[in-house]
Design a protein around this motif. Structure first.
Motif, short mmCIF file in Angstrom:
data_model
loop_
_atom_site.label_atom_id
_atom_site.label_comp_id
_atom_site.label_asym_id
_atom_site.label_seq_id
_atom_site.Cartn_x
_atom_site.Cartn_y
_atom_site.Cartn_z
N HIS A 204 0.89 -1.10 0.22
CA HIS A 204 0.39 0.26 0.13
C HIS A 204 0.79 1.16 0.35
O HIS A 204 1.88 1.55 0.53
CB HIS A 204 -1.07 -0.14 1.55
N ASP A 205 0.45 2.10 -1.04
CA ASP A 205 1.55 3.47 -0.68
C ASP A 205 0.68 4.56 -0.08
O ASP A 205 1.72 5.71 -0.83
CB ASP A 205 1.74 3.73 -2.04
N ASP A 206 0.13 4.84 0.73
CA ASP A 206 -0.49 5.79 1.24
C ASP A 206 -0.90 5.78 2.44
O ASP A 206 -1.70 5.72 3.32
CB ASP A 206 -2.19 5.51 0.47
N ILE A 207 0.28 4.53 3.27
CA ILE A 207 0.39 4.26 4.73
C ILE A 207 0.81 5.92 5.82
O ILE A 207 2.76 5.83 4.34
CB ILE A 207 1.07 3.00 5.24
N LEU A 208 0.83 6.99 6.37
CA LEU A 208 1.51 7.89 6.12
C LEU A 208 2.39 7.10 7.53
O LEU A 208 2.16 6.21 8.41
CB LEU A 208 -0.58 8.60 7.09
N LEU A 209 3.61 7.64 7.75
CA LEU A 209 4.70 7.19 8.08
C LEU A 209 5.02 7.95 8.91
O LEU A 209 5.25 8.21 10.32
CB LEU A 209 5.91 7.00 7.50
N ALA A 210 4.51 9.46 8.98
CA ALA A 210 5.70 10.88 9.57
C ALA A 210 4.53 11.99 8.93
O ALA A 210 4.09 11.99 7.44
CB ALA A 210 6.58 10.03 9.79
N LYS A 211 4.67 13.08 10.00
CA LYS A 211 4.89 14.36 8.99
C LYS A 211 5.74 15.42 9.42
O LYS A 211 6.20 15.48 10.47
CB LYS A 211 3.65 15.40 9.85
N LEU A 212 6.22 15.88 7.90
CA LEU A 212 7.66 17.46 8.88
C LEU A 212 6.55 19.07 8.65
O LEU A 212 6.02 19.05 7.96
CB LEU A 212 8.33 16.73 7.47
N ARG A 213 7.55 19.43 9.55
CA ARG A 213 6.83 21.47 9.33
C ARG A 213 8.46 21.55 7.92
O ARG A 213 9.49 20.84 8.44
CB ARG A 213 7.04 21.86 10.64
N PRO A 214 8.32 22.21 7.79
CA PRO A 214 9.28 23.54 7.31
C PRO A 214 10.80 23.39 8.00
O PRO A 214 10.51 23.64 9.53
CB PRO A 214 8.96 24.74 6.99
N GLY A 215 11.72 22.90 7.66
CA GLY A 215 13.52 22.73 7.75
C GLY A 215 13.90 21.52 8.61
O GLY A 215 14.31 20.73 8.72
N GLN A 216 12.71 20.58 8.53
CA GLN A 216 12.88 19.24 9.17
C GLN A 216 12.68 17.99 7.79
O GLN A 216 12.33 18.10 6.95
CB GLN A 216 11.28 18.45 9.76
N ALA A 217 13.72 16.64 8.43
CA ALA A 217 13.77 16.39 6.92
C ALA A 217 14.36 14.62 7.35
O ALA A 217 14.48 14.40 8.92
CB ALA A 217 15.07 16.30 6.92
N ILE A 218 13.96 13.52 7.15
CA ILE A 218 14.12 12.62 7.19
C ILE A 218 15.17 11.88 6.32
O ILE A 218 14.85 11.62 5.16
CB ILE A 218 12.76 11.30 7.79
N GLU A 219 16.18 11.11 6.59
CA GLU A 219 16.98 10.19 5.95
C GLU A 219 17.33 8.74 6.68
O GLU A 219 18.34 8.82 7.61
CB GLU A 219 17.82 11.16 5.33
N LEU A 220 17.22 8.01 5.99
CA LEU A 220 17.11 6.89 6.73
C LEU A 220 17.88 5.69 5.64
O LEU A 220 17.19 6.10 4.19
CB LEU A 220 16.65 6.59 7.81
N GLU A 221 18.48 4.20 6.19
CA GLU A 221 18.23 2.99 5.11
C GLU A 221 17.63 2.08 6.48
O GLU A 221 18.01 1.90 7.12
CB GLU A 221 19.60 2.85 4.56
N ALA A 222 16.58 0.87 5.42
CA ALA A 222 16.17 0.25 6.32
C ALA A 222 16.17 -1.11 5.35
O ALA A 222 15.99 -1.02 3.89
CB ALA A 222 14.40 0.57 5.98
N HIS A 223 16.52 -1.87 5.93
CA HIS A 223 17.07 -3.26 5.35
C HIS A 223 15.87 -4.44 6.07
O HIS A 223 15.51 -4.64 7.07
CB HIS A 223 18.35 -4.30 6.43
N ALA A 224 15.16 -5.37 5.56
CA ALA A 224 14.44 -6.29 5.39
C ALA A 224 15.12 -7.67 5.43
O ALA A 224 15.20 -7.55 4.74
CB ALA A 224 13.00 -6.15 4.39
N ARG A 225 14.08 -8.62 6.04
CA ARG A 225 14.90 -9.73 5.76
C ARG A 225 13.43 -10.67 6.60
O ARG A 225 12.38 -10.23 6.55
CB ARG A 225 16.27 -10.28 6.63
N ARG A 226 13.30 -12.06 5.77
CA ARG A 226 12.64 -12.67 6.15
C ARG A 226 12.64 -13.40 7.58
O ARG A 226 13.70 -13.12 8.77
CB ARG A 226 13.00 -14.40 5.70
#
Length: 369
Positions: A204-226
């Motif tokens: 699903h591409d419409d799952i809300l993860l977070a809300k940002l205000r001006p000046g805020q940012a998120i940068e990450l790397e996620a590893h998925a496994r079995r």
């Protein structure tokens, strides 16, 4: 399932919930998170996002010391930021200016030739018979719509908010994953080459993860496994897996005419139907109720409110006939049929393990010939 014991059906249900493997985000590496959502909470939300990745094409981690590779790990990257309204307006103006300039250069030559034809047909195209009045009305309508839309979105004093959705997760193929998993896969074709499954992405591409205000940012790397639901609920391939016994519906005494209509339409809809009375023993009645679809019975027993129907109808359950309900969350790669097949495979492996351990125990005690 027909002709099996309740223990077998319940074993399948439990295996589907907790022992059929799926792929989910397990490790999250935060490079930058200036949002109001804490790192741990954001990582937990990412782990609960269902992924459209077939777990049968990946391997399990043999231990915590096992190195990640393209055979056991799926990598996603998330890089989003929220800019101010002024910056967005500047970008929008630049983009609009470039588009207008491009359109003006491409349409300048063709506009002169079309103008004569438009002027000749203007009187015919005008509804009011006056092209100038039509043009003014159209401009006024567009202006009103633009101002109404702006007023509904841009509230004075309200800060801008950027919503981060699961669609913002970008799959980063590792090794030869890009050649194995891509959108050129056709499940109905046998000539897919090295492509074995569709491209990996959130279901699903419409799952809300977070809300940002001006000046805020998120940068990450996620590893998925079995993993399996026994380790964490995020690995469970089903929202729910349940079963019920097949209803056994029987008409003990014939139900005729108005009472039959009441049974069919009010007390047990979908279970009985009306048939015309054709035999001599049914005369002088016109119609009667017959059982047509016992599967639709919900065991409500509403008919027992009528004293006559209470003595005429029997509803029970068939003890060795099970109706399963499997609600999959794994997308097309893990349909209910695939989940059931995988549960049978896991159950077979468990039985073989018990047989092997029993043989080893008997051999150690010297009881085997």
């Amino acid at each position: 399932m027909i002709g099996v014991d309740v223990s077998f059906a319940n074993a399948l249900r439990r295996i589907m919930i907790s022992d059929v493997p799926t792929v989910a985000i397990e490790h999250v590496y935060m490079w930058n998170n200036s949002s109001i959502v804490h790192d741990e909470v954001l990582a937990h939300r990412l782990g609960l996002v269902p992924l459209d990745a077939d777990p049968r094409f990946f391997e399990d981690f043999m231990g915590e010391d096992d190195d990640p590779s393209d055979l056991n790990t799926v990598v996603f990257r998330l890089s989003v930021s929220c800019s101010s309204k002024k910056e967005d307006e500047k970008k929008a103006k630049k983009k609009k200016g470039k588009e207008e300039k491009k359109e003006s250069t491409t349409t300048a030559s063709s506009s002169t030739s079309k103008r004569k034809n438009q002027e000749e047909n203007a009187q015919e195209e005008s509804i009011l018979g006056n092209l100038q009045n039509d043009k003014t009305a159209h401009e006024a309508s567009e202006s009103y719509r633009a101002s109404a839309a702006a007023a509904s979105i841009d509230i004075p004093g309200r800060p801008k908010t950027k919503h981060v959705y699961s669609r913002d997760l970008e799959w980063a193929p590792q090794g030869d994953q890009a050649s194995k998993f891509n959108d050129s896969y056709d499940p109905n074709s046998e000539n897919n080459g090295v492509v074995i499954a569709p491209a990996i992405k959130p279901i699903h591409d419409d799952i809300l993860l977070a809300k940002l205000r001006p000046g805020q940012a998120i940068e990450l790397e996620a590893h998925a496994r079995r993993g399996t639901g026994r380790d964490h609920a995020k690995f469970s391939p089903v929202a729910t897996a349940s079963y019920r016994l097949m209803p056994h519906v029987q008409i003990i005494k014939p139900v005729y005419d108005e009472l039959a209509d009441e049974l069919v339409n009010l007390y047990e809809p979908g279970v009985f139907t009306i048939e015309k009375c054709t035999s001599e023993k049914d005369k002088p009645h016109d119609r009667k109720a017959v059982v047509s679809n016992p599967y639709a019975c919900t065991m409500s027993r509403n008919y027992m409110r009528n004293a006559t129907l209470k003595d005429s109808i029997y509803i029970g359950r068939i003890p060795n006939h099970f109706i399963f309900s499997i609600e999959s969350v794994g997308g097309g790669n893990l349909s209910p049929g695939v989940i059931l097949a995988e549960a049978l495979r896991v159950l077979k492996e468990k039985c073989m393990r018990v047989v092997r351990l029993a043989d080893e125990s008997l051999e150690a005690d010297g009881l085997m010939e």
